[in-house]
Design a protein around this motif. Structure first.
Motif, mmCIF file in Angstrom:
data_model
loop_
_atom_site.group_PDB
_atom_site.id
_atom_site.type_symbol
_atom_site.label_atom_id
_atom_site.label_comp_id
_atom_site.label_asym_id
_atom_site.label_seq_id
_atom_site.Cartn_x
_atom_site.Cartn_y
_atom_site.Cartn_z
ATOM 1 N N UNK A 140 51.200 48.002 33.150
ATOM 2 C CA UNK A 140 51.304 46.574 32.815
ATOM 3 C C UNK A 140 50.982 45.694 34.023
ATOM 4 N N UNK A 141 51.320 46.167 35.205
ATOM 5 C CA UNK A 141 50.955 45.422 36.417
ATOM 6 C C UNK A 141 49.440 45.353 36.567
ATOM 7 N N UNK A 142 48.785 46.478 36.344
ATOM 8 C CA UNK A 142 47.329 46.522 36.429
ATOM 9 C C UNK A 142 46.690 45.620 35.378
ATOM 10 N N UNK A 143 47.302 45.586 34.199
ATOM 11 C CA UNK A 143 46.766 44.726 33.139
ATOM 12 C C UNK A 143 46.891 43.259 33.508
ATOM 13 N N UNK A 144 48.005 42.871 34.113
ATOM 14 C CA UNK A 144 48.183 41.484 34.546
ATOM 15 C C UNK A 144 47.176 41.121 35.632
ATOM 16 N N UNK A 145 46.947 42.060 36.564
ATOM 17 C CA UNK A 145 45.949 41.825 37.610
ATOM 18 C C UNK A 145 44.546 41.692 37.010
ATOM 19 N N UNK A 146 44.267 42.502 35.988
ATOM 20 C CA UNK A 146 42.954 42.437 35.349
ATOM 21 C C UNK A 146 42.711 41.057 34.743
ATOM 22 N N UNK A 147 43.744 40.497 34.120
ATOM 23 C CA UNK A 147 43.613 39.146 33.548
ATOM 24 C C UNK A 147 43.343 38.125 34.646
ATOM 25 N N UNK A 148 44.076 38.232 35.753
ATOM 26 C CA UNK A 148 43.878 37.302 36.867
ATOM 27 C C UNK A 148 42.473 37.425 37.454
ATOM 28 N N UNK A 149 42.008 38.658 37.628
ATOM 29 C CA UNK A 149 40.674 38.875 38.192
ATOM 30 C C UNK A 149 39.607 38.298 37.273
ATOM 31 N N UNK A 150 39.748 38.526 35.972
ATOM 32 C CA UNK A 150 38.751 37.997 35.034
ATOM 33 C C UNK A 150 38.716 36.472 35.071
ATOM 34 N N UNK A 151 39.895 35.879 35.177
ATOM 35 C CA UNK A 151 39.930 34.414 35.209
ATOM 36 C C UNK A 151 39.296 33.865 36.480
ATOM 37 N N UNK A 152 39.541 34.521 37.599
ATOM 38 C CA UNK A 152 38.960 34.024 38.852
ATOM 39 C C UNK A 152 37.455 34.244 38.894
ATOM 40 N N UNK A 153 36.959 35.188 38.101
ATOM 41 C CA UNK A 153 35.530 35.486 38.118
ATOM 42 C C UNK A 153 34.760 34.743 37.032
ATOM 43 N N UNK A 154 35.452 33.985 36.217
ATOM 44 C CA UNK A 154 34.753 33.190 35.205
ATOM 45 C C UNK A 154 34.571 31.769 35.728
ATOM 46 N N UNK A 155 33.374 31.459 36.136
ATOM 47 C CA UNK A 155 33.069 30.154 36.703
ATOM 48 C C UNK A 155 32.856 29.133 35.592
ATOM 49 N N UNK A 156 32.960 27.855 35.912
ATOM 50 C CA UNK A 156 32.762 26.826 34.882
ATOM 51 C C UNK A 156 31.315 26.698 34.429
ATOM 52 N N UNK A 157 30.393 27.320 35.162
ATOM 53 C CA UNK A 157 28.992 27.326 34.762
ATOM 54 C C UNK A 157 28.447 28.741 34.895
ATOM 55 N N UNK A 158 27.332 28.998 34.240
ATOM 56 C CA UNK A 158 26.608 30.253 34.384
ATOM 57 C C UNK A 158 25.160 29.898 34.688
ATOM 58 N N UNK A 159 24.550 30.603 35.617
ATOM 59 C CA UNK A 159 23.180 30.294 36.000
ATOM 60 C C UNK A 159 22.281 31.517 35.889
ATOM 61 N N UNK A 160 21.000 31.245 35.836
ATOM 62 C CA UNK A 160 19.968 32.288 35.890
ATOM 63 C C UNK A 160 18.730 31.652 36.496
ATOM 64 N N UNK A 161 18.031 32.380 37.303
ATOM 65 C CA UNK A 161 16.866 31.859 38.040
ATOM 66 C C UNK A 161 17.257 30.758 39.017
ATOM 67 N N UNK A 162 18.498 30.774 39.460
ATOM 68 C CA UNK A 162 18.999 29.786 40.419
ATOM 69 C C UNK A 162 19.743 30.536 41.521
ATOM 70 N N UNK A 163 19.441 30.214 42.762
ATOM 71 C CA UNK A 163 20.132 30.834 43.882
ATOM 72 C C UNK A 163 21.529 30.227 44.012
ATOM 73 N N UNK A 164 22.525 30.962 43.524
ATOM 74 C CA UNK A 164 23.913 30.483 43.554
ATOM 75 C C UNK A 164 24.753 31.290 44.535
ATOM 76 N N UNK A 165 24.113 31.864 45.560
ATOM 77 C CA UNK A 165 24.845 32.686 46.523
ATOM 78 C C UNK A 165 25.900 31.887 47.277
ATOM 79 N N UNK A 166 25.732 30.569 47.376
ATOM 80 C CA UNK A 166 26.713 29.737 48.062
ATOM 81 C C UNK A 166 28.069 29.743 47.367
ATOM 82 N N UNK A 167 28.105 30.210 46.126
ATOM 83 C CA UNK A 167 29.371 30.260 45.376
ATOM 84 C C UNK A 167 30.151 31.538 45.656
ATOM 85 N N UNK A 168 29.692 32.330 46.594
ATOM 86 C CA UNK A 168 30.353 33.586 46.994
ATOM 87 C C UNK A 168 30.446 34.562 45.808
ATOM 88 N N UNK A 169 29.313 34.768 45.172
ATOM 89 C CA UNK A 169 29.251 35.706 44.060
ATOM 90 C C UNK A 169 29.383 37.134 44.582
#
Length: 699
Positions: A113-142
């Motif tokens: 259950x601890x791992x599951x809670x961490x998984x939810x947190x990780x997914x939320x931190x990795x979902x950005x408010x935008x999604x890009x393609x063909x754009x250099x977004x390395x400044x966002x620390x991807x």
């Protein structure tokens, strides 16, 4: 037809469900009796079945989750029954030996259950408010995504990591010693603890992407640097991406800086290969970052519920370009009056809007042609068709439509008759390309479609002749691999949205030109891989409809945009009339069929139609097709792409004029309405010119 396919699947699901409950029952009964052989088989079998269903029957497991009998409950029940069995079976002291095992097993679930809670947190931190393609977004620390078994597949993680514990506990039951259980539970604990710790590293500051505020700030800077002028806006479902994809080649050729704006995250990967930057903005609040950019206008290939949200941005103009034109009512949607302009191919669509009387004013309709029809070749020497050994006929019926009107598609009432007449001619080569949604609304259309395919396959068995050598198949395989390499980005299974952004940060050279060249080479290899006498059933995305156009001398279709597109070639065509209208009424009601041979449901005019194709002097509609082409698609000169760019320039000029008016209006406002910076600057000027007066004002 669909029901026949569902029955075996339901039988398999029911069998799996009954087996699962039988194993739980056997495990409980054998633990209480006790019966060691049955207990071991039922416990191990339950885990094996659950693991199998995760891969083969996810739909069944989804239903079980809805009744709160998910994988966690099932595995916990399975382990608790093993604990009960160990209590009942002789040989292990339940107080001295089994208690530590039970505590360790509970610790395993705490870690789960601890791992599951961490998984939810990780997914939320990795979902950005935008999604890009063909754009250099390395400044966002991807960064790359964590393993999927840790971050997204909690069911698989639980079953895989608990397997050693289950095996060890069953080993203790068999050997009547605590050691196998201690080793098994220890391994499971180590796996879960290690996975949890490894997953937690994605929450460290150095591994976390920029927060939402920083992302939106970066977006504003990127827009300032790129300075887009025209965007294609698209929102839709999983099957609607073709509506945007048909405009990609045109968008790449527009004057200015193009941009593709999407609203659904999944749609980013549905867009075909292109060099145009793609920006997905799921939340409407973030859409207004475009308001302060250099973007001037948006092109809309389809109406969608979320379109109204972007129409509220006052600094943009909007043009509806549609994803095809036909005489159907759907081509005159009242929603079109919400746009600043409606761009159509030619005078026919302009007339269509005025006749529909839905509120679209004639001054807002702009004729731009159909620039995406450039791949269709015009057949200048129709007389050569009569000299070919086989006459290639393309039968491309549309689907039954949302209303199920029998007049929408010819497949149900006329399809089999049309195909039968074509196959009866030994000098006809048939290309059958039905609409991909055929049968989705009316089961009769699906059944007729299958019967037509069976007729074509049977006809092929009665033909024979020379076939291309093995080098043709090898060439096709080579070209397919090359095209797949260019048009698809291979991601590892664990790749998430952020990792895909990282891998698709910028186009690799002139990718779009490379795809066009590879597509042309694939088309040539595809058609060369079949003998000229063989009928073809084409249901895949490749070859596309325009490639089929270039192979055929004759089209048979329904009232749809396929007919309008075909007319750019000026080759003969026929339209099936299954509406119940007379031929005169049919032609009056649907202008796109005025230069067509009209086929009744009996299809008794197919032989005469083929004769007119093979002998151009008998073609009564050649001049009518040329006139109708210009009426539907506009003049050939200037080219459509030039007219399209001219329309973009004119609408952008209106945006520039509005912005000048707004700046002039703001400059003439009274001082109390000035911005804070302007007021401070004005006060500083007064202080310099009259220090005493300024002090009085300050006081």
């Amino acid at each position: 037809m669909p029901s026949a396919g569902l029955a075996p699947r339901r039988i398999v699901q029911l069998t799996a469900l009954l087996s699962m409950f039988a194993l739980f029952t056997a495990q409980l009964a054998s633990a209480l009796l006790p019966n060691l052989p049955v207990f071991v088989i039922a416990s191990a079998g339950g885990l094996a079945l659950d693991t199998y269903l995760q891969y083969k029957q996810p739909g069944l497991l989804s239903l079980l989750s809805k009744i709160r009998f998910d994988v966690t409950v099932r595995q916990l029940l399975r382990d608790m029954l093993i604990v009960v069995g160990l209590l009942r079976l002789p040989g292990i002291n339940p107080l001295k030996e089994q208690a530590p095992l039970t505590i360790a097993l509970l610790a395993f679930y705490v870690l789960h259950f601890t791992c599951q809670a961490l998984a939810v947190l990780v997914r939320r931190t990795r979902q950005l408010p935008i999604v890009t393609r063909n754009i250099d977004a390395s400044a966002l620390r991807l960064s790359a995504a964590p393993p999927r078994i840790l971050s997204r597949r909690q069911a698989h993680r639980l079953l895989v990591f608990s397997a050693p514990a289950t095996a060890g506990l069953l080993g203790s039951a068999i050997s009547t010693t605590v050691y196998p259980g201690a080793i098994g539970v220890g391994v499971s604990l180590a796996l879960m603890a290690g996975g949890t710790f490894y997953l937690a590293t994605w929450l460290l500051p150095k591994n976390r992407a920029a927060n939402d505020a920083k992302v939106i700030e970066w977006l504003g800077k990127w827009l300032d640097d790129y300075q887009p002028t025209v965007a294609m806006y698209f929102s839709g479902g999983t099957t609607s991406a073709y509506q945007a994809n048909m405009w990609l080649s045109t968008l790449a050729k527009v004057d200015g800086k193009p941009l593709i704006v999407l609203r659904e995250r999944f749609m980013v990967q549905k867009i075909d290969a292109t060099d145009v930057p793609i920006l997905c903005v799921p939340k409407v609040a973030n859409m207004f970052a475009l308001e302060n950019s250099t973007l001037k206008m948006m092109l809309h290939p389809a109406n969608a519920a979320k379109t109204s949200q972007v129409l509220r941005i006052p600094t943009l103009k909007h043009a509806f370009i549609n994803h095809g034109e036909s005489d159907k009512l759907s081509s005159c949607n009242p929603y079109a009056k919400a746009y600043d302009e409606v761009w159509v191919a030619g005078p026919a669509a302009r007339d269509r809007y005025q006749l529909a009387d839905i509120g679209v004013e004639d001054k807002d309709v702009v004729e731009v042609g159909r620039p995406q029809l450039s791949p269709i070749r015009r057949y200048d020497d129709q007389a050569a068709a009569g000299k070919r050994e086989y006459t290639t006929v393309l039968y491309a019926p549309t689907w039954e439509g949302w209303d199920g009107n029998p007049g929408n598609t010819s497949v149900v009432l006329a399809g089999e008759n049309i195909v039968r007449e074509l196959l009866a001619d030994p000098k006809v080569r048939l290309l059958y390309k039905p609409h991909p949604m055929t049968g989705s609304q009316d089961p009769r259309a699906g059944l007729a479609n299958e019967r037509i395919k069976a007729m074509i396959r049977e006809a092929n068995t009665k033909r024979s002749g020379a076939r291309p050598g093995p080098e043709a198949a090898q060439e096709l395989a080579l070209r397919t691999a090359e095209l797949d390499r260019l048009t698809s980005t291979s991601f590892r299974t664990s790749a998430d949205e952020m990792e895909r952004m990282l891998l698709q940060s910028a186009p690799d050279g002139d990718r779009e030109a490379a795809v066009a060249a590879a597509t042309a080479a694939w088309d040539t290899a595809y058609w060369d891989s079949f003998p000229e006498w063989e009928h073809q059933i084409i249901t895949s995305a490749r070859p596309p409809i325009f490639s089929c156009f270039n192979q055929a001398e004759l089209l048979i279709s329904d009232v749809s945009s396929v007919v309008s597109d075909w007319l750019s070639s000026e080759k003969p065509y026929a339209v099936a009339n299954t509406s119940g209208l007379s031929e005169t009424e049919f032609k009056a009601g649907f202008p796109t069929v005025r230069a067509a041979t009209i086929l009744a449901p009996e299809a008794d005019g197919v032989a005469a139609l083929l004769e007119s194709v093979r002998h151009p002097e008998k073609d009564r509609f050649a001049e009518a097709r040329a006139e109708l082409k210009e009426h539907l698609l506009g003049p050939s000169d200037p080219p459509s792409i030039d007219r399209f760019n001219a329309a973009i320039g004119a609408l952008c000029a209106k945006v520039d004029a509005r912005r000048l008016r707004m700046e002039s209006r703001l400059a003439s406002e009274i001082p109390s309405q000035r911005t804070g910076d302007e007021a401070a600057e004005h006060a500083a000027e007064e202080m310099e010119s009259d220090p005493n007066g300024a002090e009085e004002v300050t006081a």
